[in-house]
Design a protein around this motif. Sequence first.
Motif, PDB file in Angstrom:
ATOM      1  N   GLY A  16       0.844  -1.298   0.092  1.00  0.00           N
ATOM      2  CA  GLY A  16       0.061  -0.078  -0.014  1.00  0.00           C
ATOM      3  C   GLY A  16       0.938   1.496  -0.024  1.00  0.00           C
ATOM      4  O   GLY A  16       0.426   2.114  -0.778  1.00  0.00           O
ATOM      5  N   ALA A  17       1.901   1.157   0.867  1.00  0.00           N
ATOM      6  CA  ALA A  17       2.943   2.343   0.791  1.00  0.00           C
ATOM      7  C   ALA A  17       3.344   2.938  -0.286  1.00  0.00           C
ATOM      8  O   ALA A  17       3.739   3.654  -0.931  1.00  0.00           O
ATOM      9  N   LEU A  18       3.840   1.575  -1.075  1.00  0.00           N
ATOM     10  CA  LEU A  18       4.507   1.744  -2.663  1.00  0.00           C
ATOM     11  C   LEU A  18       3.493   2.442  -3.295  1.00  0.00           C
ATOM     12  O   LEU A  18       4.110   3.115  -4.241  1.00  0.00           O
ATOM     13  N   PHE A  19       2.195   1.862  -3.421  1.00  0.00           N
ATOM     14  CA  PHE A  19       1.323   2.281  -4.462  1.00  0.00           C
ATOM     15  C   PHE A  19       1.326   3.899  -4.166  1.00  0.00           C
ATOM     16  O   PHE A  19       0.835   4.536  -5.142  1.00  0.00           O
ATOM     17  N   ILE A  20       1.037   4.214  -2.849  1.00  0.00           N
ATOM     18  CA  ILE A  20       0.649   5.558  -2.602  1.00  0.00           C
ATOM     19  C   ILE A  20       1.856   6.534  -3.168  1.00  0.00           C
ATOM     20  O   ILE A  20       1.729   7.458  -3.604  1.00  0.00           O
ATOM     21  N   ALA A  21       3.186   6.067  -2.947  1.00  0.00           N
ATOM     22  CA  ALA A  21       4.241   6.823  -3.286  1.00  0.00           C
ATOM     23  C   ALA A  21       4.376   6.887  -4.576  1.00  0.00           C
ATOM     24  O   ALA A  21       4.964   7.748  -5.458  1.00  0.00           O
ATOM     25  N   PHE A  22       4.201   5.676  -5.472  1.00  0.00           N
ATOM     26  CA  PHE A  22       4.465   5.714  -6.851  1.00  0.00           C
ATOM     27  C   PHE A  22       3.194   6.793  -7.539  1.00  0.00           C
ATOM     28  O   PHE A  22       3.647   7.264  -8.362  1.00  0.00           O
ATOM     29  N   ALA A  23       2.256   6.330  -7.089  1.00  0.00           N
ATOM     30  CA  ALA A  23       1.231   7.320  -7.556  1.00  0.00           C
ATOM     31  C   ALA A  23       1.339   8.845  -7.411  1.00  0.00           C
ATOM     32  O   ALA A  23       1.262   9.751  -8.200  1.00  0.00           O
ATOM     33  N   ALA A  24       1.863   9.230  -6.360  1.00  0.00           N
ATOM     34  CA  ALA A  24       2.232  10.545  -5.836  1.00  0.00           C
ATOM     35  C   ALA A  24       3.325  11.059  -6.757  1.00  0.00           C
ATOM     36  O   ALA A  24       3.228  12.174  -7.366  1.00  0.00           O
ATOM     37  N   ALA A  25       4.339  10.240  -6.818  1.00  0.00           N
ATOM     38  CA  ALA A  25       5.486  10.593  -7.601  1.00  0.00           C
ATOM     39  C   ALA A  25       5.065  10.918  -9.367  1.00  0.00           C
ATOM     40  O   ALA A  25       5.405  11.828  -9.755  1.00  0.00           O
ATOM     41  N   MET A  26       4.376  10.292  -9.697  1.00  0.00           N
ATOM     42  CA  MET A  26       3.812  10.148 -11.158  1.00  0.00           C
ATOM     43  C   MET A  26       2.865  11.333 -11.268  1.00  0.00           C
ATOM     44  O   MET A  26       2.947  12.092 -12.110  1.00  0.00           O
ATOM     45  N   ALA A  27       2.098  11.730 -10.158  1.00  0.00           N
ATOM     46  CA  ALA A  27       1.173  12.796 -10.322  1.00  0.00           C
ATOM     47  C   ALA A  27       1.882  14.015 -10.246  1.00  0.00           C
ATOM     48  O   ALA A  27       1.918  14.999 -10.960  1.00  0.00           O
ATOM     49  N   ILE A  28       3.056  14.075  -9.253  1.00  0.00           N
ATOM     50  CA  ILE A  28       3.976  15.369  -9.277  1.00  0.00           C
ATOM     51  C   ILE A  28       4.568  15.529 -10.582  1.00  0.00           C
ATOM     52  O   ILE A  28       4.904  16.768 -11.477  1.00  0.00           O
ATOM     53  N   GLY A  29       5.304  14.506 -11.273  1.00  0.00           N
ATOM     54  CA  GLY A  29       5.940  14.355 -12.441  1.00  0.00           C
ATOM     55  C   GLY A  29       4.913  14.909 -13.688  1.00  0.00           C
ATOM     56  O   GLY A  29       5.543  15.954 -14.500  1.00  0.00           O
ATOM     57  N   THR A  30       3.495  14.797 -13.650  1.00  0.00           N
ATOM     58  CA  THR A  30       2.735  15.264 -14.518  1.00  0.00           C
ATOM     59  C   THR A  30       2.420  16.879 -14.456  1.00  0.00           C
ATOM     60  O   THR A  30       2.520  17.354 -15.401  1.00  0.00           O
ATOM     61  N   PHE A  31       2.313  17.127 -13.260  1.00  0.00           N
ATOM     62  CA  PHE A  31       2.156  18.456 -13.136  1.00  0.00           C
ATOM     63  C   PHE A  31       3.334  19.461 -13.219  1.00  0.00           C
ATOM     64  O   PHE A  31       3.166  20.610 -13.746  1.00  0.00           O
ATOM     65  N   MET A  32       4.739  18.549 -13.064  1.00  0.00           N
ATOM     66  CA  MET A  32       5.663  19.414 -13.377  1.00  0.00           C
ATOM     67  C   MET A  32       5.927  19.579 -14.972  1.00  0.00           C
ATOM     68  O   MET A  32       6.587  20.463 -15.377  1.00  0.00           O
ATOM     69  N   ASP A  33       5.521  18.749 -15.650  1.00  0.00           N
ATOM     70  CA  ASP A  33       5.660  18.898 -17.149  1.00  0.00           C
ATOM     71  C   ASP A  33       4.305  19.681 -17.986  1.00  0.00           C
ATOM     72  O   ASP A  33       4.323  19.730 -18.988  1.00  0.00           O
ATOM     73  N   ALA A  34       3.481  19.974 -16.985  1.00  0.00           N
ATOM     74  CA  ALA A  34       2.269  20.656 -17.585  1.00  0.00           C
ATOM     75  C   ALA A  34       2.735  21.948 -18.444  1.00  0.00           C
ATOM     76  O   ALA A  34       3.537  22.618 -17.881  1.00  0.00           O
TER      77      ALA A  34
END
Length: 268
Positions: A16-34
Motif C-alpha cells: 500500500g505504501a509503495l502504491f501511494i508513493a508511486f502514484a504521488a510521484a507520477m502525479a507530481i511528474g505530470t504537473f511538473m511537465d504541464a
Amino acid sequence: MLKKIANILFSTRLTGALFIAFAAAMAIGTFMDAGMDTSPTPYSRKIIYNAWWFETIMALFVVNFSGNIVRFKLWRKEKWATLTLHLSFIFILVGAFVTRYIGYEGMMAIREGATENTFLSQKTYITTYIDGDYQINGQAQRLVRHDEVDFSPRLNNAFEADTRYDQTDISIKLIEFIEGAEEDIIPDPEGENYLKIVEASDAGPHNHFLKEGQVQNIHNVLWTLNKPTDGAVNIMFTDSTLTINSPFDGEFMTMATMETRRLVKDST
C-alpha cells in the motif's frame, strides 16, 4: 533478523505504501511537465523518473509481489486470478527496467504512403570537434567526442569532460545552457552585409548566412553574394534590387509575401 526483513518486504502494508508513493510521484511528474511540448522532460526525468528513489520503488514492488506469490501460495488453482494480477505487475515493472537500461526511445515522422527506417532519438549529446596541428601521413587529424547530456533550463546544468589531443590535455566545461539557442544575425549599421537563406527540409527549417564577397559551400552547392562565380548560385543585390543567377532550375519563395516563383537556370 532475516525473518523480520522478509515480513517487512512482503507485507501488504509495504504494498500500500509503495502504491501511494508511486502514484504521488507520477502525479507530481505530470504537473511538473504541464504546458511542456513533450513529457517527460529532462527536468522531470532528472527529478523523478530517472532518480534512484523512483527506481527503488519499482524494485521494491517486484520484490514485494514476488514474495507475496510465495507467501500466499498464489500458484494454487483457486488463487490463479490473484497470481495473474501479481505476475502482470512484475512483467510491467521488469519491462520498465529493460526499457530504461537496454531499450531506447525517440520520435519517428512518417508521411502518408511513405516508409521510414530512422527516428530521432530522445537522447541528446554534446558534440565536440577539436582541430590542431596533429597529422598522420600528412593528413590533419580531428578529434570528435560525443557526450550524452540531458540539459534543461529549469535545472542547474553541469558538464565537464577531459580528453587528450596528440600530446595536449584538453578540458571541456559548460558555462551556460541557453534553451533553443540558434545562430542568427544581429543588425549593426557599421557591420558587414549578410544574406540569410532559410532552407526547408523534412527536419525543419535551417538557416544559412551568406557573407558578401565570399563563396560558400552549402550542401555541395556553391553560393555567392555579390561575387559572380562560374558554376555557383550567384546572388546580386544593390540598395533596391535583388537578383539571382543559378546553374540549376529551381523554386524560391519571397517570405514577406509568401509568393513562390520558378527559377530558370542561367537566367537572372
